[in-house]
Write an enzyme that holds these catalytic residues in place. Structure first.
Site, PDB file in Angstrom:
ATOM      1  N   GLU A   1       0.669  -1.420  -0.060  1.00 37.58           N
ATOM      2  CA  GLU A   1       0.158  -0.215  -0.063  1.00 37.58           C
ATOM      3  C   GLU A   1       0.815   1.106  -0.116  1.00 37.58           C
ATOM      4  OE1 GLU A   1      -3.382   1.897   3.167  1.00 37.58           O
ATOM      5  OE2 GLU A   1      -2.011   0.554   3.734  1.00 37.58           O
TER       6      GLU A   1
ATOM      7  N   LYS B   1      -9.282   2.332  -2.437  1.00 39.50           N
ATOM      8  CA  LYS B   1      -9.508   1.823  -1.204  1.00 39.50           C
ATOM      9  C   LYS B   1     -11.133   2.615  -0.940  1.00 39.50           C
ATOM     10  CE  LYS B   1      -7.476   1.630   3.456  1.00 39.50           C
ATOM     11  NZ  LYS B   1      -6.236   2.034   4.228  1.00 39.50           N
TER      12      LYS B   1
ATOM     13  N   CYS C   1      -5.406  -2.845   3.422  1.00 39.68           N
ATOM     14  CA  CYS C   1      -5.099  -2.664   4.537  1.00 39.68           C
ATOM     15  C   CYS C   1      -6.246  -2.917   5.691  1.00 39.68           C
ATOM     16  CB  CYS C   1      -4.431  -1.414   4.837  1.00 39.68           C
ATOM     17  SG  CYS C   1      -3.502  -0.958   6.323  1.00 39.68           S
TER      18      CYS C   1
END
Length: 541
Positions: free
Chosen positions: A296, A351, A402
């Site tokens: 990420e 995300k 994440c």
């Protein structure tokens, strides 16, 4: 001859009358303190069941102790003991927030979030006392506790499901249940086992007959047996070939939130580690991968990057690059970008579930009271959920980034989109050498079983890992070290029952919990009204 005196006034000192009262008060205080201590110990025991410790079996024991503490308590007592259980758990579970924010923000975010989340456990303790008089009370109590994990995924701060019961079970007897009902069913099985055990202990203490022990014994044993019986059904074999993946961990300095100003270090480190791995591939030390993975936000991307172009071209295989993408309006988007060795960047996933205070600032007017950094922090742009399954390396690769690992829907959307492999890019360098990275890896292991897919976790500074579809870690890295993993993973197409049921399992359990609470209130109302009627009848008689 002793002189007889009149009885003293109420409340006046008198050893004969006050001794029993004082003794009773002492017994009450001692019992209260013992219950309080037991609730605190149970909360800490619950925390010890989480990674990096393989003590998954401590979770049902912790819930058994909590259930015994709550047994026979009032509504207020149920809330209080549940709150204490939650405070101890979250203060120890979320200690990594100090590594992230503590140096600049102090302990207030850690303390504040822990106390707010502990209110859910307090509410659970209160509602468990409501359903405690229902038939099959351990089941209703377990439904209440797990049911409250659903609103915790919504509030506060857009949801914070960290510390869900299921996340304590990346291995052990309960894990296979994830393939049937996902994290909610695993959590229910753990809590039900603990509450059943508590009821069994209580019955053994007060009863000597076998019949009253049947239901508690069933609640204690059946979840464990069901999980163990499902282990042979967890498939790990390739169904559509396999893929050799390389996960690069370039490493980062351990400086917490100060890393925000040194993002170029992440890019340089990952380019250096990628070059080192390429040399090992060219020398025949490791096999050539079919897919290269970066973690990420390992780089920033504004439309062109000759350095990454050159690196991916040298590998000659496609890559998924975790990048902080700058949008035309100037905002940033946390993305995973497919990078082709010939055509460069293409399809990307953004995300959806952003980290509060890390990627956006909720309630800015309130946050401004405790930190001077709010006005310098611009919110990232949330993804719309498209491209959850990226077309790359001749297959579909599902990506969730994440923090999204803690939520059920991103991995489910990827699998529903046809993903045959799941990838989790993450940047855990913010959180120091805490347990956070291990806690997150445990979630990914649960997702592997939940969706029947291999999972590759690629982290900036660790822990990176390759996880088999049964949750087993086949290889992993350490914290704060430059490293790379190369391994072959199976591509799987079969969907689990958990995938087919989707969110219906979670909402079904929540509906049952609500029904149980409603039934508990109705039962208490009827009991109280019947008692009042008997009292009135006795008075009239």
């Amino acid at each position: 001859m002793p002189v007889k005196v009149a009885d003293p006034e109420p409340g006046a000192p008198d050893s004969d009358q006050n001794t029993p009262k004082t003794a009773g008060k002492r017994r009450f205080t001692r019992a209260w303190l013992l219950r309080l201590a037991a609730a605190a110990v149970a909360g800490y025991g619950y925390q010890l069941s989480f990674a990096p410790r393989p003590l998954w079996w401590l979770a049902p024991i912790a819930f058994a102790v909590l259930a015994l503490v709550l047994r026979g308590r009032t509504f207020r007592g149920g809330f209080g003991y549940g709150f204490v259980f939650g405070v101890v758990f979250f203060l120890t579970q979320l200690l990594w927030l100090q590594d992230f924010l503590g140096r600049d923000f102090g302990p207030w975010p850690w303390l504040g979030l822990s106390l707010v989340l502990a209110l859910y456990f307090g509410l659970a303790g209160w509602l468990i006392t409501v359903v405690s008089r229902l038939p099959l009370a351990p089941l209703w109590g377990a439904l209440v506790f797990v049911g409250l994990e659903t609103p915790r995924a919504w509030f506060p701060l857009g949801g914070f499901p960290w510390g869900r019961v299921a996340f304590s079970q990346p291995e052990g007897a309960f894990l296979p249940l994830a393939s049937i009902g996902g994290a909610p069913l695993v959590g229910l099985a753990v809590v039900l086992t603990g509450f059943g055990l508590a009821a069994l202990v209580a019955r053994l203490w007060t009863e000597r007959k076998a019949r009253p022990l049947v239901a508690p014994a069933v609640f204690t044993v059946v979840p464990v047996v069901a999980g163990l019986a499902l282990w042979p059904t967890i498939g790990t074999a390739a169904q559509d070939g396999s893929l050799t993946v390389a996960a690069v961990q370039g490493n980062a300095p351990d400086i917490g939130i100060a890393l925000e100003g040194q993002r170029y270090v992440l890019r340089d480190n990952h380019l250096a580690e990628s070059a080192k791995l390429l040399g090992q591939i060219q020398s025949g030390q490791v096999p050539k991968p079919d897919l290269l993975l970066w973690p990420e936000t390992a780089t920033s991307y504004e439309g062109d990057d000759p350095g990454i172009d050159q690196m991916v071209s040298a590998y000659g295989v496609p890559a998924i690059i975790g990048a902080l993408v700058r949008l035309p309006d100037g905002s940033a988007q946390n993305s995973a970008v497919v990078w082709d060795p010939r055509t460069g960047p293409g399809q990307r996933y953004a995300k959806q579930q952003l980290v509060p205070f890390g990627e956006y600032v909720p309630a800015r007017s309130i946050a401004r009271l405790v930190t001077p950094f709010v006005d310098d922090t611009r919110d990232m742009t949330t993804g719309d959920g498209s491209n959850a399954a990226l077309s790359v390396a001749g297959t579909k690769v599902g990506v969730f980034i994440c923090y999204e690992t803690a939520f059920d829907y991103p991995a489910r959307e990827a699998t529903d989109g046809g993903a045959e492999l799941l990838v989790v890019p993450t940047n855990n360098a913010w959180y120091g050498r805490s347990e956070m990275s291990y806690q997150q890896l445990a979630m990914s292991r649960l997702r592997a079983v939940e969706h029947g897919r291999a999972v590759v976790v690629t982290a900036t500074s660790g822990v990176s890992a390759i996880v088999a579809p049964d949750g087993t870690i086949t290889s992993s890295t350490g914290l704060f070290t430059a490293d790379a993993l190369v391994g072959r993973v199976p591509l799987r197409t079969q969907t689990t029952l958990s995938d087919r049921l989707g969110a219906w399992t979670e909402y079904g359990l929540l509906a049952l919990a609500i029904a149980g609470v409603a039934g508990g209130f109705v039962l208490r109302f009827r009991t109280r009204r019947a008692s009042a009627g008997r009292t009135a009848g006795e008075a009239a008689g």
